[in-house]
Design a protein around this motif. Structure first.
Motif, short mmCIF file in Angstrom:
data_model
loop_
_atom_site.label_atom_id
_atom_site.label_comp_id
_atom_site.label_asym_id
_atom_site.label_seq_id
_atom_site.Cartn_x
_atom_site.Cartn_y
_atom_site.Cartn_z
N ASN A 247 28.22 52.42 43.72
CA ASN A 247 28.53 51.55 44.85
C ASN A 247 28.64 52.33 46.16
O ASN A 247 29.41 51.99 47.05
CB ASN A 247 29.81 50.75 44.60
CG ASN A 247 29.94 49.53 45.48
OD1 ASN A 247 28.96 48.84 45.75
ND2 ASN A 247 31.14 49.26 45.97
N ARG A 293 36.11 49.03 49.57
CA ARG A 293 34.69 49.27 49.28
C ARG A 293 34.16 48.10 48.45
O ARG A 293 34.03 48.19 47.23
CB ARG A 293 34.51 50.59 48.52
CG ARG A 293 33.05 50.99 48.32
CD ARG A 293 32.93 52.26 47.50
NE ARG A 293 33.40 53.41 48.23
CZ ARG A 293 32.64 54.13 49.06
NH1 ARG A 293 31.38 53.78 49.28
NH2 ARG A 293 33.14 55.17 49.68
N GLN A 295 31.57 45.35 46.76
CA GLN A 295 30.30 45.60 46.08
C GLN A 295 29.14 45.54 47.06
O GLN A 295 28.94 44.54 47.75
CB GLN A 295 30.08 44.60 44.94
CG GLN A 295 28.82 44.88 44.15
CD GLN A 295 28.73 44.07 42.88
OE1 GLN A 295 29.74 43.60 42.36
NE2 GLN A 295 27.52 43.88 42.38
N LYS A 296 28.38 46.62 47.09
CA LYS A 296 27.31 46.77 48.07
C LYS A 296 25.94 46.39 47.53
O LYS A 296 25.08 45.92 48.26
CB LYS A 296 27.29 48.23 48.56
CG LYS A 296 26.29 48.55 49.64
CD LYS A 296 26.42 50.01 50.07
CE LYS A 296 25.43 50.37 51.17
NZ LYS A 296 25.55 51.80 51.57
#
Length: 325
Positions: A247, A293, A295-296
């Motif tokens: 990620n 952060r 989920q990309k």
């Protein structure tokens, strides 16, 4: 993105106590903010001498002889690929390099080979041209894959996974060994030349045990720096698939290969791209997803992600992005 590449010791990690292991994991993860890390290893230097000697003999041959090792339909994943074919995704100008590619043979009837017939090709070695090269290169592939699996255990711990997380998906992967020859450019005193344009590798990690000349440069937050591992250490860099799985915790190591005005002669390096099995779903690890952060990346099969990049870098023979359109 970081600015300093660390030197770590894989063997010390394997032999050390919990405190030593933790320290090395932390060092690796910090270094991988650049996408690169250097490590001690236990591959014989005499064996590497033999590997490089046989490959230097092959690349010194006439073009028509080298072309006898081309593997038709392999999309640059087996056999010989000539100059000015592979092209960085950001560029429309092919790289000044020629390559010999090989990997592990997959048994006929293996379910992976049935499902992905275009991914598992037969090796094409120039055995008649360089006697003994087949056995030598097959051994190189296995020894470097062993190092890569061992190093991935450090990375797995750094990502919050079980130490053997990658052991379950890598052994059946389409891991590729690639000898790359960059020809002498005969530069003027004030000139430099980019042999291979800035790019990131598609795989999990890449290992480079040795090169015959400098030229590899790493892109950092402070600009380009020369890759300069200690003597007899290998270079590990991270690829797009590891960035996807993590990620973005571990970025792709962006690099290029350049001949500078003070450099004369050619350059030979052998890299190995470590891949998961093609049916592996690259879905960001839950340990790498947080409020800070989110989920990309969406999940995608490793085979599909590889095909995307093969087109981008101009290696799909039936639909070249550059040159044949």
């Amino acid at each position: 993105m970081g600015s300093k590449v660390f030197d770590v010791d894989l063997l010390a990690f394997e032999r050390g106590d919990s405190s030593k292991r933790k320290s090395i994991v932390e060092g690796v993860m910090t270094s991988l903010e650049t996408g690169f890390v250097y490590s001690a290893h236990d591959i014989s230097q005499n064996f590497l001498d033999d590997v490089y000697g046989k490959l230097e003999e092959f690349f010194a041959l006439a073009p028509e002889l080298k072309n006898s090792a081309v593997a038709e339909g392999a999309n640059g994943q087996r056999g010989y690929t000539g100059l000015l074919v592979e092209t960085a995704a950001i560029s429309d100008i092919p790289d000044w390099k020629e390559m010999l590619n090989w990997g592990q043979s997959t048994p006929v009837g293996h379910p992976l080979r049935k499902k992905y017939p275009h991914r598992f090709h037969e090796n094409v070695f120039p055995e008649e041209l360089v006697p003994g090269i087949t056995k030598t290169l097959e051994k190189f592939h296995q020894e470097v894959l062993d190092i890569q699996l061992r190093f991935l255990r450090i990375i797995a711990l750094g990502l919050g996974c079980d130490e053997n997380f990658f052991d379950r998906c890598v052994p059946d992967g389409a891991t590729l060994s690639r000898a790359i020859h960059y020809p002498e450019m005969n530069l003027a005193p004030s000139e430099s030349h980019i042999w291979a344009e800035e790019h990131g590798d598609i795989n999990l990690i890449t290992a480079l045990p040795r090169s015959t000349a400098r030229g590899l440069q790493i892109k950092t937050e402070d600009g380009w720096i020369d890759a300069s591992p200690p003597e007899d250490h290998l270079i590990i860099n991270t690829g797009i698939m590891l960035e996807h799985l993590s990620n973005g915790v571990v970025p792709t190591g962006i690099h290029r290969v350049i001949a500078d005005p003070d450099q004369r002669g050619d350059r030979l390096s052998i890299v190995q791209f470590c891949h998961p099995a093609p049916w592996t779903i690259l879905s960001p690890l839950s340990s790498c997803i947080s409020e800070e952060r989110p989920q990309k990346f969406a999940p995608i099969a490793a085979a599909d992600r590889l095909d995307q990049v093969l087109w981008e870098i101009n290696l799909l023979e039936e639909s070249r992005r550059v040159g044949d359109n």
